[in-house]
Scaffold this motif. Structure first.
Motif, mmCIF file in Angstrom:
data_model
loop_
_atom_site.group_PDB
_atom_site.id
_atom_site.type_symbol
_atom_site.label_atom_id
_atom_site.label_comp_id
_atom_site.label_asym_id
_atom_site.label_seq_id
_atom_site.Cartn_x
_atom_site.Cartn_y
_atom_site.Cartn_z
ATOM 1 N N UNK A 1 4.540 1.796 8.352
ATOM 2 C CA UNK A 1 4.546 2.809 9.449
ATOM 3 C C UNK A 1 3.081 2.849 9.823
ATOM 4 N N UNK A 2 2.648 2.344 11.129
ATOM 5 C CA UNK A 2 1.207 2.203 11.280
ATOM 6 C C UNK A 2 0.717 3.877 11.468
ATOM 7 N N UNK A 3 1.574 4.703 11.645
ATOM 8 C CA UNK A 3 1.202 6.218 11.861
ATOM 9 C C UNK A 3 1.737 6.964 10.841
ATOM 10 N N UNK A 4 2.602 8.114 11.074
ATOM 11 C CA UNK A 4 2.908 8.755 9.988
ATOM 12 C C UNK A 4 4.069 8.424 9.411
ATOM 13 N N UNK A 5 4.294 8.817 8.148
ATOM 14 C CA UNK A 5 5.599 8.094 7.258
ATOM 15 C C UNK A 5 6.677 8.422 8.063
ATOM 16 N N UNK A 6 7.030 9.340 9.040
ATOM 17 C CA UNK A 6 8.120 9.821 9.688
ATOM 18 C C UNK A 6 8.266 8.891 11.155
ATOM 19 N N UNK A 7 7.359 7.953 11.089
ATOM 20 C CA UNK A 7 7.422 7.181 12.385
ATOM 21 C C UNK A 7 7.307 5.633 11.814
ATOM 22 N N UNK A 8 8.586 5.102 11.555
ATOM 23 C CA UNK A 8 8.620 3.765 10.831
ATOM 24 C C UNK A 8 8.700 2.732 12.074
ATOM 25 N N UNK A 9 7.856 1.783 11.777
ATOM 26 C CA UNK A 9 7.543 0.708 12.821
ATOM 27 C C UNK A 9 8.974 -0.066 13.043
ATOM 28 N N UNK A 10 9.275 -0.412 14.055
ATOM 29 C CA UNK A 10 10.488 -1.390 14.714
ATOM 30 C C UNK A 10 9.940 -2.897 14.167
ATOM 31 N N UNK A 11 10.908 -3.602 13.980
ATOM 32 C CA UNK A 11 10.807 -5.427 13.826
ATOM 33 C C UNK A 11 11.274 -5.746 15.314
#
Length: 519
Positions: free
Chosen positions: A165-175
């Protein structure tokens, strides 16, 4: 139905107005701005003279990052209304001749998105492939990447896997290598285009693609914004351009629509790649936002931005503020000095060729607010253990009328962030009655920009100017913009004075003042 002239590239010299939805106008008294609140204030936006709106996210979200953590990108969060409210807003805005563009957040989702919930529940079934999950390294995270909001960019689950998550842990990055991610994104584009939106602002447009091997970053890069040569594989990976080509292919099926990218890339050649004919129509170049109030630095930022646009063959895109940066009235010195300089910079920006984005409240000269600890909501504050105050100070709701908070923002008494009582003199109502107010200055400037023949031509030439000053001229139309950032008055060049950010005496431009002339 869209605004008449849908086949034109209407955005080439447009003035956009960024609406931070939760802080613009609250129609139902819950203290949070909403879509019906925007619709009810369209008359103000007509009066201001803007051509188009950019709405920040209003999609379904648990609001861990005020809507930039999206759980359903094709629905309206009940906090802001519903799809019918959105349709009403678009229809009435178009009837008023105002186009509507909206934010898209393709780099990540909310951790409450159905995909991520499936990924948590199904470790081996392939659901995690839509995100970036990896095993740890040496009993730690898979690499040394840090989050933009502070701390590690990785979070470990109880089963031992880590997700990015490049931002908050509650904002997982998509693949974005996964076909489901691309297909769902295209579905989202078409969903909103079919509802009549005129374009999109792409959030973190430089960040969706990641290098396959996820190499360590140079930690000296930190979260530095601006030009540097340190290795930072988190952003500007070449794979991102294929994503923007997908966006453009869809938009080309809807004549008169556009996309602008939030691109924190300052290398001119790298930034120009995002603006190739088969990618984004426009890209934010933040050099002017990052520049200090200094004539040489500002001129350098303008030249670099023009060079990048010319390299890409597109119009430059200017902005002085947004919901992520300190407001210009504070950034340039705070108090009366900051307000004076912000007025001057409004003329510098609105005189430039290309596209201008204004952040709601800039036209009122609003400063940043020191939000008390108990009221802070930005995840940056909490992830940094209170070391970073966060962005709430530039997101305080707009004051519309009256003598005390909430100044007509809400029929309720408690806006989502507290409003300072001293804003009574900065309300829209107060400033509309004052011909010398910042709002009146913006209204005059936008009207001149739209109607005066001096505001044509895509190239600038620079005049010789005293130290601490600059003067540029629009080739073609002849507009001259002069900025005095020094401590002493300077004479104005020849020409008819169209507008100035402060009073003039005997054709002399006072310190921290700008003027427009035509000849």
């Amino acid at each position: 139905m869209r605004v008449a002239g849908e086949n034109s590239d209407w955005w080439r010299d447009a003035t956009f107005y960024q609406v931070y939805v939760r802080s613009f106008a609250d129609s139902d008294g819950d203290g949070v701005g909403d879509l019906d609140g925007i619709r009810e204030r369209l008359g103000y936006l007509e009066l201001l003279g803007v051509d188009a709106l950019w709405l920040t996210p209003f999609f379904r979200s648990p609001m861990a990052d005020h809507g930039y953590d999206v759980s359903d990108p094709r629905d309206v969060d009940p906090l802001f209304g519903d799809l019918a409210a959105f349709d009403r807003l678009v229809a009435e805005a178009h009837h008023a001749g105002i186009r509507v563009t909206i934010d898209l957040v393709p780099n990540h989702t909310s951790d409450q998105h159905v995909w991520f919930q499936e990924a948590l529940a199904d470790r081996l079934g392939g659901s995690r492939d839509r995100y970036i999950f990896r095993p740890g390294r040496d009993d730690g995270p898979p690499n040394n990447w840090i989050s933009i909001f502070g701390g590690s960019a990785w979070t470990r689950l109880d089963d031992g896997d880590w997700y990015l998550h490049l931002f908050d842990a509650r904002q997982p990055d998509l693949n974005w290598a996964h076909p489901d991610v691309r297909a769902d994104y295209e579905r989202t584009l078409r969903f909103w285009l079919d509802r009549g939106v005129d374009g999109f602002r792409i959030d973190v447009a430089h960040g969706m693609a990641k290098p396959v091997d996820l190499p360590d970053m140079d930690l000296r890069a930190g979260n530095r914004i601006g030009q540097h040569d340190l290795f930072d594989p988190r952003f500007d990976d070449d794979g991102v351009h294929d994503i923007h080509r997908l966006t453009r292919r869809v938009l080309d099926e809807y004549p008169g629509t556009m996309a602008v990218g939030e691109i924190w890339v300052t290398d001119s050649e790298r930034l120009a790649l995002y603006l190739r004919p088969d990618e984004l129509h426009l890209g934010f170049n933040f050099r002017l936002t990052l520049a200090r109030y200094d004539a040489v630095e500002l001129r350098t930022a303008i030249d670099a931005s023009l060079d990048t646009a010319a390299l890409a063959g597109v119009q430059p895109t200017w902005t002085l503020s947004n919901h992520d940066v300190v407001r210009e009235a504070t950034r340039y010195g705070d108090g009366p000095l900051g307000a004076q300089r912000a007025r001057a910079m409004a003329l510098v920006e609105l005189g430039l060729p290309g596209v201008v984005y204004l952040y709601n409240g800039a036209e009122l000269g609003l400063p940043n607010v020191t939000v008390p600890d108990w009221a802070i909501q930005d995840p940056k504050f909490f992830r940094s253990g209170g070391q970073i105050r966060g962005r709430d100070g530039c997101r305080v709701p707009l004051p519309w009328e009256g003598e005390e908070p909430p100044f007509g923002f809400s029929p309720g008494a408690n806006p989502w962030l507290p409003m300072p009582p001293e804003w009574a003199k900065l309300t829209v109502e107060h400033q509309l009655e004052d011909a010398d107010s910042t709002l009146s200055l913006y209204r005059q400037a936008i009207e001149l920009r739209r109607t005066h023949p001096a505001f044509t031509g895509d190239e600038l030439e620079w005049y010789g100017a005293p130290a601490g000053c600059f003067a540029y001229r629009r080739k073609g139309g002849g507009l001259i913009c002069v900025l005095n950032a020094s401590d002493t008055p300077v004479p104005l060049p020849a020409g008819e004075i169209l507008l100035s950010s402060g009073p003039l005496t005997d054709r002399r431009l006072p310190p921290n003042t700008a003027a427009w002339l035509a000849r």
